[in-house]
Design a protein around this motif. Structure first.
Motif, PDB file in Angstrom:
ATOM      1  N   ASP A 281       3.009  -8.262 -17.626  1.00  0.00           N
ATOM      2  CA  ASP A 281       4.447  -8.120 -17.445  1.00  0.00           C
ATOM      3  C   ASP A 281       4.776  -7.735 -16.003  1.00  0.00           C
ATOM      4  OD1 ASP A 281       7.226  -7.828 -18.402  1.00  0.00           O
ATOM      5  OD2 ASP A 281       6.907  -5.701 -18.018  1.00  0.00           O
ATOM      6  N   LYS A 282       4.011  -6.807 -15.461  1.00  0.00           N
ATOM      7  CA  LYS A 282       4.241  -6.356 -14.090  1.00  0.00           C
ATOM      8  C   LYS A 282       3.940  -7.458 -13.073  1.00  0.00           C
ATOM      9  CE  LYS A 282       3.118  -2.580 -10.903  1.00  0.00           C
ATOM     10  NZ  LYS A 282       2.329  -1.318 -10.710  1.00  0.00           N
ATOM     11  N   ALA A 283       2.986  -8.314 -13.399  1.00  0.00           N
ATOM     12  CA  ALA A 283       2.551  -9.353 -12.457  1.00  0.00           C
ATOM     13  C   ALA A 283       3.352 -10.641 -12.568  1.00  0.00           C
ATOM     14  CB  ALA A 283       1.067  -9.659 -12.670  1.00  0.00           C
ATOM     15  N   ILE A 284       4.287 -10.713 -13.498  1.00  0.00           N
ATOM     16  CA  ILE A 284       5.042 -11.954 -13.704  1.00  0.00           C
ATOM     17  C   ILE A 284       5.680 -12.479 -12.413  1.00  0.00           C
ATOM     18  CG2 ILE A 284       7.153 -12.892 -14.758  1.00  0.00           C
ATOM     19  CD1 ILE A 284       6.343 -11.542 -17.351  1.00  0.00           C
ATOM     20  N   PRO A 285       6.353 -11.635 -11.608  1.00  0.00           N
ATOM     21  CA  PRO A 285       6.946 -12.177 -10.365  1.00  0.00           C
ATOM     22  C   PRO A 285       5.922 -12.845  -9.458  1.00  0.00           C
ATOM     23  CG  PRO A 285       7.815  -9.994 -10.837  1.00  0.00           C
ATOM     24  CD  PRO A 285       6.680 -10.212 -11.792  1.00  0.00           C
ATOM     25  N   TYR A 286       4.708 -12.299  -9.422  1.00  0.00           N
ATOM     26  CA  TYR A 286       3.657 -12.908  -8.607  1.00  0.00           C
ATOM     27  C   TYR A 286       3.115 -14.167  -9.269  1.00  0.00           C
ATOM     28  CZ  TYR A 286      -0.903 -13.660  -6.474  1.00  0.00           C
ATOM     29  OH  TYR A 286      -1.980 -14.232  -5.852  1.00  0.00           O
TER      30      TYR A 286
ATOM     31  N   LEU B 256      -1.869  -2.740 -12.112  1.00  0.00           N
ATOM     32  CA  LEU B 256      -1.134  -1.545 -12.518  1.00  0.00           C
ATOM     33  C   LEU B 256      -1.136  -0.474 -11.437  1.00  0.00           C
ATOM     34  CD1 LEU B 256      -2.220  -1.142 -16.253  1.00  0.00           C
ATOM     35  CD2 LEU B 256      -0.061  -2.019 -15.366  1.00  0.00           C
ATOM     36  N   PHE B 257      -2.264  -0.310 -10.757  1.00  0.00           N
ATOM     37  CA  PHE B 257      -2.385   0.773  -9.787  1.00  0.00           C
ATOM     38  C   PHE B 257      -2.246   0.300  -8.343  1.00  0.00           C
ATOM     39  CE2 PHE B 257      -5.140   2.346 -13.386  1.00  0.00           C
ATOM     40  CZ  PHE B 257      -4.118   3.104 -13.937  1.00  0.00           C
ATOM     41  N   ASN B 258      -1.796  -0.923  -8.159  1.00  0.00           N
ATOM     42  CA  ASN B 258      -1.528  -1.434  -6.825  1.00  0.00           C
ATOM     43  C   ASN B 258      -0.302  -0.739  -6.237  1.00  0.00           C
ATOM     44  OD1 ASN B 258      -1.491  -3.390  -4.584  1.00  0.00           O
ATOM     45  ND2 ASN B 258       0.383  -4.077  -5.577  1.00  0.00           N
ATOM     46  N   ARG B 259      -0.405  -0.264  -5.013  1.00  0.00           N
ATOM     47  CA  ARG B 259       0.694   0.480  -4.394  1.00  0.00           C
ATOM     48  C   ARG B 259       1.647  -0.407  -3.613  1.00  0.00           C
ATOM     49  NH1 ARG B 259      -2.553   5.805  -2.085  1.00  0.00           N
ATOM     50  NH2 ARG B 259      -3.028   6.712  -4.125  1.00  0.00           N
ATOM     51  N   LYS B 260       1.254  -1.650  -3.423  1.00  0.00           N
ATOM     52  CA  LYS B 260       2.121  -2.563  -2.691  1.00  0.00           C
ATOM     53  C   LYS B 260       3.112  -3.212  -3.637  1.00  0.00           C
ATOM     54  CE  LYS B 260      -1.636  -3.742   0.508  1.00  0.00           C
ATOM     55  NZ  LYS B 260      -2.482  -4.855   1.037  1.00  0.00           N
ATOM     56  N   GLU B 261       4.102  -3.841  -3.070  1.00  0.00           N
ATOM     57  CA  GLU B 261       5.008  -4.647  -3.872  1.00  0.00           C
ATOM     58  C   GLU B 261       4.220  -5.797  -4.483  1.00  0.00           C
ATOM     59  OE1 GLU B 261       8.186  -4.133  -4.618  1.00  0.00           O
ATOM     60  OE2 GLU B 261       8.132  -2.240  -3.520  1.00  0.00           O
ATOM     61  N   ILE B 262       4.621  -6.243  -5.651  1.00  0.00           N
ATOM     62  CA  ILE B 262       3.846  -7.233  -6.383  1.00  0.00           C
ATOM     63  C   ILE B 262       3.672  -8.525  -5.592  1.00  0.00           C
ATOM     64  CG2 ILE B 262       5.758  -8.356  -7.592  1.00  0.00           C
ATOM     65  CD1 ILE B 262       2.341  -7.332  -9.083  1.00  0.00           C
TER      66      ILE B 262
END
Length: 465
Positions: free
Chosen positions: A327-332, A421-427
Motif C-alpha cells: 500500500d505504501k509503495a503504490i505511488p512508486y 516501511l522503514f525507508n526515510r525518503k519519500e517513496i
C-alpha cells in the motif's frame, strides 16, 4: 467540591475510554491504524463481539479471509503468471557462511542442469555492465545422493531450469532495458554476480520436495536464533520453545521480528501440506494433493503443545505487514515500466496492478503502522536490519535448490517490505531492483495462497479464531 469532583470524574472517564481503545495485552494495537471506510471490507471498531481479532487490532481473521480469498488472491494468481513476475534471478552457488554443508542430499537428482551457455542470449553470457549474468552450471560428475534409482520420491526436488527460446529473447531485452536505468539501482550482489541464473517460477512451484530431517531443523533453528531481541539468558542455540515462551517479555521490535519469521514459516509449511506428493501403491498412480495429516502434525494444538494456532495467527500478521508495504509503495510501483518486450503482456500486467490489485489494496482500511518502531533508537534499527540480513545468508545453507529458491525469494520479499516501511525518503526518491519487485509480488502471493488454503482446505482441522 462538586464541580471539582465532576471534573475529575470526567477526566477519569475520558482516560479510560482512550485507554480501552489503544491498550492491548501485547502492545501490538499501537501498530495498527484503523480508519473507517464505506467499503465492504473494513475493520469494525464498534463491534462488541471481540473474538477472532488479529493481534488485538480491530481486524478479524474473517476480514482478511474475505478480502484475500475473494479479491486479492484471484488477481495475484493471474499476475504471477505474467512474464515480468515469472522469472527470478538467483545465485544458487553461494557458499554457506555458518557451517560446513555436510548434509547429504535426500533426493537422487540433487545435481541440476541449467541452460548451456551457447543456448543463452549473448547479453546474458557476456554483458559488460552485469559481468557474466548467467554462467553454465556444469553437471556434477559425482553425487552424494541416494543410489536407489527406484525411489519414486527421487525427482521431487529436481529443479527445472529450462527456458524456451522465446523467454530467452525477452530476458535479453530486459537486460538492455535495465542497463539504461543502472545508475538508479541499489547494489544487490546477486544481480551482478557471474553465477546468477534466471529461474522460471511457474516450472518450479513451491511444494513438497522430500527435503527434511536434521538439515531443515538446523536451518530453522539458525533463523529463529537470529532474533537479536531474545532474552540474554536464552541466546544460546537451544530450547527454542523456552525462547518462544519469553516472547511476551520482549520489546515490541523483538516480538515483531519473531512473528514475521513464524508467519513465514507457517506459510511455507502450508504450501508443503497443500501440495504433497503421494506415491502410488497397489496399482494406484502417483498424485499430488493436500495432506491433512501432515498439516495436523505441524499445527494441531495437541501435537504442538498449543502453539500451532499461534503460528498460524502469525501468518495473518506477516500478511498485514506486507500488505501495508504494498500500500505504501503504490505511488512508486505505479510508475514502474514492467518492461518485458511484449507490449500486450506488459499492458495487461500494468492493468492488473493499477486498476485491480492496487485498487483492492487501497480499499482495505486496516494497516500496519511502522512509525511506532525504532523511535530515536538507531542501534535498535541497525541490529534489526543486520540480523535480518543474516537470515537471507542462512538461506544459502539450504540443501535443496527448489527449497532454496522459494526460501530466498520469500525472505527477499519480506526484506523488501521492511525496506519500504522503514525507508526515510519519500517513496518516489528510492529505487527497487527488478528482482525486489518480482520477489515482493510473488512473496505476497505465496502468503495469499496460504491464507486461501487455510480457509478452503484446512479449516475443518484447526480453529485459530
Amino acid at each position: 467540591m462538586n464541580d471539582k469532583f465532576r471534573t475529575t470524574t470526567m477526566i477519569v472517564y475520558v482516560f479510560l475510554f482512550i485507554f480501552s481503545h489503544v491498550s492491548c495485552n501485547n502492545d501490538l494495537s499501537i501498530l495498527t491504524q484503523t480508519t473507517l471506510s464505506t467499503t465492504s471490507v473494513t475493520c469494525n471498531q464498534e463491534n462488541k463481539n471481540r473474538s477472532g481479532l488479529i493481534d488485538d487490532c480491530n481486524c478479524r481473521f474473517d476480514d482478511i479471509n474475505d478480502i484475500n480469498n475473494k479479491k486479492l488472491y484471484p488477481i495475484l494468481k493471474i499476475l504471477v503468471k505474467k512474464n515480468y513476475f515469472r522469472f527470478y534471478p538467483i545465485n544458487l552457488k553461494k557458499q554457506c557462511q555458518f557451517w560446513i554443508d555436510d548434509s547429504k542430499c535426500v533426493l537422487k537428482d540433487c545435481a541440476v542442469k541449467s541452460c548451456p551457455v551457447d543456448q543463452l542470449p549473448e547479453t546474458l553470457r557476456h554483458n559488460k555492465n552485469h559481468h557474466e549474468y548467467v554462467k553454465h552450471r556444469q553437471e556434477s560428475t559425482t553425487s552424494e545422493c541416494s543410489s536407489n534409482n527406484n525411489d519414486k520420491n527421487s525427482s521431487l526436488g529436481e529443479l527445472n531450469k529450462n527456458l524456451s527460446d522465446e523467454h530467452k529473447q525477452t530476458i535479453e531485452k530486459w537486460i538492455q532495458f535495465d542497463d539504461s536505468l543502472l545508475d538508479n539501482f541499489c547494489d544487490i550482489d546477486d544481480e551482478t554476480s557471474a553465477d546468477v541464473e534466471y529461474i522460471d517460477l511457474l516450472l518450479n512451484k513451491e511444494r513438497y520436495t522430500g527435503y527434511s530431517g536434521q538439515s531443515t531443523k538446523r536451518i530453522w533453528t539458525a533463523i529463529y536464533n537470529e532474533n537479536c531481541f531474545f532474552m540474554s539468558g536464552s541466546k544460546v542455540y537451544y530450547n527454542l520453545r523456552q525462547k518462544r515462551q519469553n516472547i511476551k517479555d520482549l520489546c515490541l521490535e523483538g516480538r515483531i521480528f519473531y512473528r514475521l519469521i513464524s508467519g513465514l514459516h507457517s506459510s511455507i509449511s502450508i504450501h508443503l501440506c497443500s501440495n504433497y506428493f503421494f506415491p502410488g501403491y497397489l496399482g494406484l498412480s502417483d498424485h499430488w494433493g493436500p495432506n491433512t495429516q501432515e498439516f495436523s502434525r505441524r499445527f494441531d494444538p495437541k501435537q504442538t503443545e498449543d502453539e500451532g494456532p499461534l503460528w498460524l495467527k502469525n501468518l495473518y500478521f506477516i500478511y498485514l505487514i506486507e500488505l501495508r508495504a504494498l500500500d505504501k509503495a503504490i505511488p512508486y510501483l505505479e510508475q514502474v515500466a514492467y518492461f518485458t518486450g511484449n507490449e500486450t503482456d506488459d499492458e495487461d500486467t500494468k492493468n492488473l496492478l493499477k486498476n485491480q490489485l492496487f485498487n483492492e489494496i487501497r480499499k482495505f482500511a486496516n494497516h500496519f503502522n511502522e512509525t511506532h518502531l525504532f523511535k530515536d533508537n538507531e542501534q535498535l534499527r541497525y541490529e534489526f536490519k543486520e540480523h535480518f540480513r543474516n537470515i537471507s545468508r542462512i538461506m544459502d545453507c539450504v540443501g535443496c535448490d527448489k527449497c532454496k529458491i522459494w526460501g530466498k525469494l520469500q525472505i527477499q520479499a519480506l526484506g523488501t517490505a521492511l525496506k519500504i516501511l522503514f525507508n526515510r525518503k519519500e517513496i518516489h526518491a528510492f529505487q527497487l531492483q527488478r528482482s525486489e519487485i518480482v520477489s515482493l509480488i510473488n512473496g505476497f502471493a505465496q502468503l495469499s495462497y496460504s491464507i486461501d488454503q487455510l480457509e478452503k482446505t484446512f479449516k475443518p482441522f484447526i480453529n485459530i479464531s
